[in-house]
Design an enzyme around this catalytic site. Structure first.
Site, PDB file in Angstrom:
ATOM      1  N   LEU A  33       0.750  -1.116  -0.346  1.00  0.00           N
ATOM      2  CA  LEU A  33       0.551   0.068  -0.246  1.00  0.00           C
ATOM      3  C   LEU A  33       0.585   1.335   0.565  1.00  0.00           C
ATOM      4  O   LEU A  33       2.300   1.396   0.217  1.00  0.00           O
ATOM      5  CB  LEU A  33      -1.308   0.206   1.108  1.00  0.00           C
ATOM      6  CG  LEU A  33      -1.738  -1.275   1.367  1.00  0.00           C
ATOM      7  CD1 LEU A  33      -2.355  -1.115   2.351  1.00  0.00           C
ATOM      8  CD2 LEU A  33      -2.992  -0.941   0.177  1.00  0.00           C
ATOM      9  N   HIS A  37      -3.723   4.696  -2.238  1.00  0.00           N
ATOM     10  CA  HIS A  37      -4.839   3.371  -1.210  1.00  0.00           C
ATOM     11  C   HIS A  37      -5.374   4.186  -0.269  1.00  0.00           C
ATOM     12  O   HIS A  37      -6.466   3.972   0.158  1.00  0.00           O
ATOM     13  CB  HIS A  37      -4.073   2.010  -1.253  1.00  0.00           C
ATOM     14  CG  HIS A  37      -3.613   1.028  -1.852  1.00  0.00           C
ATOM     15  ND1 HIS A  37      -2.290   1.460  -1.875  1.00  0.00           N
ATOM     16  CD2 HIS A  37      -4.321   0.572  -3.053  1.00  0.00           C
ATOM     17  CE1 HIS A  37      -1.433   0.319  -3.053  1.00  0.00           C
ATOM     18  NE2 HIS A  37      -2.836  -0.043  -3.471  1.00  0.00           N
TER      19      HIS A  37
HETATM   20  P1  AMP Z   1      -3.639  -1.724  -6.774  1.00  0.00           P
HETATM   21  O1  AMP Z   1      -3.278  -2.453  -5.280  1.00  0.00           O
HETATM   22  O2  AMP Z   1      -3.053  -1.299  -7.721  1.00  0.00           O
HETATM   23  O3  AMP Z   1      -4.714  -2.785  -7.660  1.00  0.00           O
HETATM   24  O4  AMP Z   1      -4.963  -0.974  -6.465  1.00  0.00           O
HETATM   25  C1  AMP Z   1      -6.164  -0.750  -5.360  1.00  0.00           C
HETATM   26  C2  AMP Z   1      -6.997   0.518  -5.731  1.00  0.00           C
HETATM   27  O5  AMP Z   1      -6.158   1.653  -5.209  1.00  0.00           O
HETATM   28  C3  AMP Z   1      -7.801   0.704  -7.295  1.00  0.00           C
HETATM   29  O6  AMP Z   1      -8.938   1.359  -6.752  1.00  0.00           O
HETATM   30  C4  AMP Z   1      -6.750   1.181  -7.581  1.00  0.00           C
HETATM   31  O7  AMP Z   1      -7.172   2.602  -8.533  1.00  0.00           O
HETATM   32  C5  AMP Z   1      -6.307   2.404  -6.161  1.00  0.00           C
HETATM   33  N1  AMP Z   1      -4.974   3.581  -6.468  1.00  0.00           N
HETATM   34  C6  AMP Z   1      -4.190   2.793  -6.841  1.00  0.00           C
HETATM   35  N2  AMP Z   1      -2.631   4.203  -7.003  1.00  0.00           N
HETATM   36  C7  AMP Z   1      -3.880   4.924  -6.294  1.00  0.00           C
HETATM   37  C8  AMP Z   1      -3.499   5.997  -7.066  1.00  0.00           C
HETATM   38  N3  AMP Z   1      -2.526   7.274  -6.879  1.00  0.00           N
HETATM   39  N4  AMP Z   1      -4.730   7.375  -5.682  1.00  0.00           N
HETATM   40  C9  AMP Z   1      -5.381   6.746  -5.996  1.00  0.00           C
HETATM   41  N5  AMP Z   1      -5.412   5.833  -5.623  1.00  0.00           N
HETATM   42  C10 AMP Z   1      -5.130   4.729  -6.813  1.00  0.00           C
END
Ligand code: AMP
Length: 280
Positions: A33, A37
């Protein structure tokens, strides 16, 4: 904060909250994270009395040549970060809990995945929709929060929720960025110090596109060319640059009322994605 590893226990916890009239917010993640996140956890916390974050590196959404095996993992660190943000439950199922022997169902959209990352990552969105539906079934949330960072993913999930009459409100949280504009991502941990400096070009390309459109540019070809230059001048490789309709993701022939830019680029061997509303 409680850690739950089975679907049955997760469903029991959610039933108990629902009986008490407590609204449940879910933030699905693949772990490792970062502040992006956690910003989604904060949004869920504002809207709901109980917040569940899930951590599941979903094999179904990775292609055979992609980074499933190397995907960064650090459960202890993730748990500390989630606890500090007031998460109530962290749902961490094992792969065979989510996909037990005999599992054969797939959830698949027919149009939205035929653009952008869907063209580059065969089967990726089928994996995403299948796992998100399963996470929604396990957690039964009132609200689910996803990041704008994965713009196509948000559209795909909203479409699935609408098409399947799922009773959950989908909320999109804004992209959290590093000081130089790079969108936070678990995959940024793959970058060497030099690649990390190069990676800023992805957001610079998007900003350049927005400046062009603000300055009156209407030809997507010119805008794409300029984005490609911004990326390749810095030694990164374009996977795609696109100027699309923000709802259908179809490539625009001309920029009129509404336009959205999306980029995927390789910095070394690391594939990074980002996107930005250009107009509308
Ligand atoms: P992931 O762990 O990469 O699958 O991401 C989990 C959630 O966090 C997904 O809904 C992503 O779109 C969101 N997310 C990933 N990076 C960011 C970021 N830099 N800013 C905001 N949300 C994010």
């Amino acid at each position: 904060m409680q850690v739950i590893r089975t679907i049955a226990e997760m469903q029991a916890q959610s039933r108990s909250w629902s009986r008490q009239g407590i609204a449940i917010g879910l933030v699905p993640t693949m772990g490792f994270l970062h502040e992006g996140h956690l910003s989604l956890v904060d949004i869920a916390k504002e809207k709901c009395g109980a917040v569940v974050a899930s951590i599941f590196v979903n094999p179904m959404q990775f292609g055979p040549k992609e980074d499933f095996d190397n995907y960064p993992r650090d459960e202890a660190r993730d748990l500390a970060m989630l606890e500090a943000h007031g998460t109530d439950v962290v749902f961490i199922p094992q792969t065979d809990e989510m996909y037990p022997k005999g599992f054969e169902t797939r959830v698949e959209l027919t149009r939205l995945p035929n653009h952008l990352c869907g063209l580059r990552r065969e089967g990726h969105f089928r994996g995403v929709t299948t796992v998100v539906l399963k996470l929604l079934a396990a957690v039964q949330p009132d609200v689910a929060v996803f990041g704008d960072k994965d713009y196509q993913q948000i559209l795909v999930i909203r479409r699935m929720v609408c098409d399947l009459n799922l009773s959950v409100e989908v909320i999109a949280g804004p992209t959290v960025r590093e000081p130089d504009g790079l969108a936070m991502s678990s995959r940024n941990s793959y970058l060497s110090p030099e690649e990390r400096r190069t990676a800023a070009c992805v957001f610079q390309a998007l900003q350049r596109a927005r400046q062009m459109v603000n300055g009156g540019a209407v030809d997507p070809i010119m805008v794409r060319r300029s984005m490609t230059e911004a990326i390749e001048q810095n030694g990164a490789q374009v996977d795609y640059v696109a100027v699309v309709d923000p709802e259908t993701l179809e490539e625009l022939q001309i920029i009129k009322d509404r336009a959205h830019a999306a980029v995927a680029a390789f910095v070394g061997r690391t594939r990074l994605i980002d996107n930005l509303r250009l107009k509308g």
